[in-house]
Motif scaffolding. Structure first.
Motif, mmCIF file in Angstrom:
data_model
loop_
_atom_site.group_PDB
_atom_site.id
_atom_site.type_symbol
_atom_site.label_atom_id
_atom_site.label_comp_id
_atom_site.label_asym_id
_atom_site.label_seq_id
_atom_site.Cartn_x
_atom_site.Cartn_y
_atom_site.Cartn_z
ATOM 1 N N GLN A 39 0.842 -1.190 0.000
ATOM 2 C CA GLN A 39 0.000 0.000 0.000
ATOM 3 C C GLN A 39 0.875 1.237 0.000
ATOM 4 O OE1 GLN A 39 -2.922 0.079 3.139
ATOM 5 N NE2 GLN A 39 -4.172 1.570 2.034
ATOM 6 N N ALA A 40 0.750 2.008 -1.059
ATOM 7 C CA ALA A 40 1.478 3.267 -1.178
ATOM 8 C C ALA A 40 0.665 4.370 -0.512
ATOM 9 C CB ALA A 40 1.728 3.589 -2.638
ATOM 10 N N PRO A 41 1.323 5.459 -0.097
ATOM 11 C CA PRO A 41 0.595 6.561 0.543
ATOM 12 C C PRO A 41 -0.524 7.080 -0.350
ATOM 13 C CG PRO A 41 2.951 6.849 0.798
ATOM 14 C CD PRO A 41 2.771 5.692 -0.140
ATOM 15 N N GLY A 42 -1.704 7.172 0.209
ATOM 16 C CA GLY A 42 -2.832 7.703 -0.536
ATOM 17 C C GLY A 42 -3.446 6.754 -1.543
ATOM 18 N N LYS A 43 -2.983 5.527 -1.565
ATOM 19 C CA LYS A 43 -3.507 4.560 -2.529
ATOM 20 C C LYS A 43 -4.072 3.340 -1.820
ATOM 21 C CE LYS A 43 -0.520 5.816 -6.404
ATOM 22 N NZ LYS A 43 0.412 5.312 -7.450
ATOM 23 N N GLU A 44 -4.852 2.571 -2.559
ATOM 24 C CA GLU A 44 -5.418 1.359 -1.997
ATOM 25 C C GLU A 44 -4.367 0.250 -1.963
ATOM 26 O OE1 GLU A 44 -10.099 1.943 -3.338
ATOM 27 O OE2 GLU A 44 -8.921 0.285 -4.128
ATOM 28 N N ARG A 45 -4.600 -0.690 -1.081
ATOM 29 C CA ARG A 45 -3.709 -1.842 -0.996
ATOM 30 C C ARG A 45 -3.851 -2.659 -2.281
ATOM 31 N NH1 ARG A 45 -3.614 -4.947 4.671
ATOM 32 N NH2 ARG A 45 -3.569 -2.731 5.234
ATOM 33 N N GLU A 46 -2.718 -3.140 -2.791
ATOM 34 C CA GLU A 46 -2.748 -3.883 -4.042
ATOM 35 C C GLU A 46 -1.950 -5.174 -3.932
ATOM 36 O OE1 GLU A 46 -0.945 -1.599 -7.166
ATOM 37 O OE2 GLU A 46 1.042 -1.657 -6.250
ATOM 38 N N PHE A 47 -2.321 -6.117 -4.757
ATOM 39 C CA PHE A 47 -1.675 -7.419 -4.805
ATOM 40 C C PHE A 47 -0.273 -7.298 -5.404
ATOM 41 C CE2 PHE A 47 -1.125 -11.861 -5.318
ATOM 42 C CZ PHE A 47 -0.655 -12.088 -6.615
ATOM 43 N N VAL A 48 0.670 -8.057 -4.846
ATOM 44 C CA VAL A 48 2.026 -8.089 -5.368
ATOM 45 C C VAL A 48 2.366 -9.496 -5.882
ATOM 46 C CG1 VAL A 48 4.468 -7.824 -4.824
ATOM 47 C CG2 VAL A 48 2.793 -6.242 -3.842
ATOM 48 N N ALA A 49 2.241 -10.489 -4.999
ATOM 49 C CA ALA A 49 2.610 -11.856 -5.385
ATOM 50 C C ALA A 49 1.972 -12.846 -4.420
ATOM 51 C CB ALA A 49 4.122 -12.034 -5.385
ATOM 52 N N ALA A 50 1.826 -14.090 -4.876
ATOM 53 C CA ALA A 50 1.295 -15.148 -4.026
ATOM 54 C C ALA A 50 1.902 -16.481 -4.432
ATOM 55 C CB ALA A 50 -0.233 -15.210 -4.120
ATOM 56 N N ILE A 51 1.903 -17.419 -3.491
ATOM 57 C CA ILE A 51 2.470 -18.735 -3.747
ATOM 58 C C ILE A 51 1.582 -19.784 -3.099
ATOM 59 C CG2 ILE A 51 3.984 -18.574 -1.719
ATOM 60 C CD1 ILE A 51 6.090 -20.142 -3.357
ATOM 61 N N SER A 52 1.351 -20.864 -3.814
ATOM 62 C CA SER A 52 0.525 -21.942 -3.288
ATOM 63 C C SER A 52 1.268 -22.680 -2.180
ATOM 64 C CB SER A 52 0.161 -22.921 -4.403
ATOM 65 O OG SER A 52 1.336 -23.551 -4.904
ATOM 66 N N TRP A 53 0.514 -23.429 -1.400
ATOM 67 C CA TRP A 53 1.142 -24.111 -0.257
ATOM 68 C C TRP A 53 2.145 -25.149 -0.723
ATOM 69 C CZ3 TRP A 53 0.901 -29.350 0.455
ATOM 70 C CH2 TRP A 53 -0.078 -30.049 -0.272
ATOM 71 N N SER A 54 1.916 -25.748 -1.888
ATOM 72 C CA SER A 54 2.816 -26.785 -2.384
ATOM 73 C C SER A 54 3.983 -26.212 -3.172
ATOM 74 C CB SER A 54 2.035 -27.755 -3.267
ATOM 75 O OG SER A 54 1.484 -27.064 -4.368
ATOM 76 N N GLU A 55 4.024 -24.881 -3.312
ATOM 77 C CA GLU A 55 5.112 -24.173 -4.005
ATOM 78 C C GLU A 55 5.139 -24.420 -5.511
ATOM 79 O OE1 GLU A 55 8.959 -24.230 -1.845
ATOM 80 O OE2 GLU A 55 7.964 -25.641 -0.523
ATOM 81 N N ASP A 56 4.121 -25.100 -6.046
ATOM 82 C CA ASP A 56 4.180 -25.381 -7.475
ATOM 83 C C ASP A 56 3.451 -24.345 -8.322
ATOM 84 O OD1 ASP A 56 1.545 -27.918 -7.665
ATOM 85 O OD2 ASP A 56 1.609 -25.925 -6.767
ATOM 86 N N GLU A 57 2.905 -23.348 -7.673
ATOM 87 C CA GLU A 57 2.200 -22.315 -8.425
ATOM 88 C C GLU A 57 2.428 -20.949 -7.783
ATOM 89 O OE1 GLU A 57 -1.952 -23.051 -8.863
ATOM 90 O OE2 GLU A 57 -2.275 -21.355 -10.198
ATOM 91 N N THR A 58 2.789 -19.986 -8.599
ATOM 92 C CA THR A 58 2.959 -18.617 -8.137
ATOM 93 C C THR A 58 2.147 -17.670 -9.008
ATOM 94 O OG1 THR A 58 4.944 -18.357 -9.508
ATOM 95 C CG2 THR A 58 5.283 -18.995 -7.212
ATOM 96 N N ASN A 59 1.953 -16.486 -8.501
ATOM 97 C CA ASN A 59 1.158 -15.483 -9.191
ATOM 98 C C ASN A 59 1.771 -14.121 -8.893
ATOM 99 O OD1 ASN A 59 -0.896 -14.136 -10.516
ATOM 100 N ND2 ASN A 59 -2.427 -14.471 -8.928
ATOM 101 N N TYR A 60 1.936 -13.280 -9.910
ATOM 102 C CA TYR A 60 2.562 -11.988 -9.723
ATOM 103 C C TYR A 60 1.719 -10.892 -10.377
ATOM 104 C CZ TYR A 60 6.832 -14.519 -8.468
ATOM 105 O OH TYR A 60 7.754 -15.340 -7.866
ATOM 106 N N ALA A 61 1.756 -9.729 -9.772
ATOM 107 C CA ALA A 61 1.184 -8.557 -10.432
ATOM 108 C C ALA A 61 2.059 -8.221 -11.635
ATOM 109 C CB ALA A 61 1.152 -7.381 -9.463
ATOM 110 N N ASP A 62 1.446 -7.712 -12.687
ATOM 111 C CA ASP A 62 2.200 -7.375 -13.892
ATOM 112 C C ASP A 62 3.330 -6.385 -13.603
ATOM 113 O OD1 ASP A 62 -0.674 -7.437 -16.152
ATOM 114 O OD2 ASP A 62 0.628 -9.038 -15.419
ATOM 115 N N SER A 63 3.114 -5.513 -12.649
ATOM 116 C CA SER A 63 4.093 -4.458 -12.362
ATOM 117 C C SER A 63 5.383 -4.999 -11.739
ATOM 118 C CB SER A 63 3.471 -3.420 -11.431
ATOM 119 O OG SER A 63 3.054 -4.016 -10.221
#
Length: 124
Positions: A39-63
């Motif tokens: 969350q940047a000042p004055g902005k909404e919280r945004e997704f950055v990255a996530a990882i599954s519990w088994s570590e076989d799948e990740t997800n990233y924001a385009d930025s």
């Protein structure tokens, strides 16, 4: 319940790197999907990255694709976010979050547990 504590934030120049850590306690992370949001000042919280519990799948924001890397060590109940080639626009408070299920989703409302956040400041 899951308690999450982030660390590793700080001040870095543009182009530099930081590694954030998120230590979990209260329940094993073994079957928990983990995510990082910011969350940047004055902005909404945004997704950055996530990882599954088994570590076989990740997800990233385009930025952050190609610059950030999320990983986890279930034996240490810890999740990491390696941030490279940092830009001033990466500045913000970075939050670690946890949710049940195996899909590394990007929807903030699907995450049940949150840390207090760690400040990352990238100077130009």
């Amino acid at each position: 319940q899951v308690q999450l504590v982030e660390s590793g934030g700080g001040l870095v120049q543009a182009g530099g790197s930081l590694r954030l850590s998120c230590a979990a306690s209260g329940r094993t992370l073994r079957t928990t999907t983990m995510g990082w949001f910011r969350q940047a000042p004055g902005k909404e919280r945004e997704f950055v990255a996530a990882i599954s519990w088994s570590e076989d799948e990740t997800n990233y924001a385009d930025s952050v694709k190609g610059r950030f890397d999320i990983s986890r060590d279930n034996s240490k109940n810890t999740v990491y976010l390696q941030m490279n080639s940092l830009k001033p626009e990466d500045t913000g408070v970075y939050f670690c979050a946890a949710r049940g299920g195996s899909r590394p989703g990007s929807v903030m409302e699907e995450y049940n547990f949150w840390g207090q956040g760690t400040q990352v400041t990238v100077s130009s």
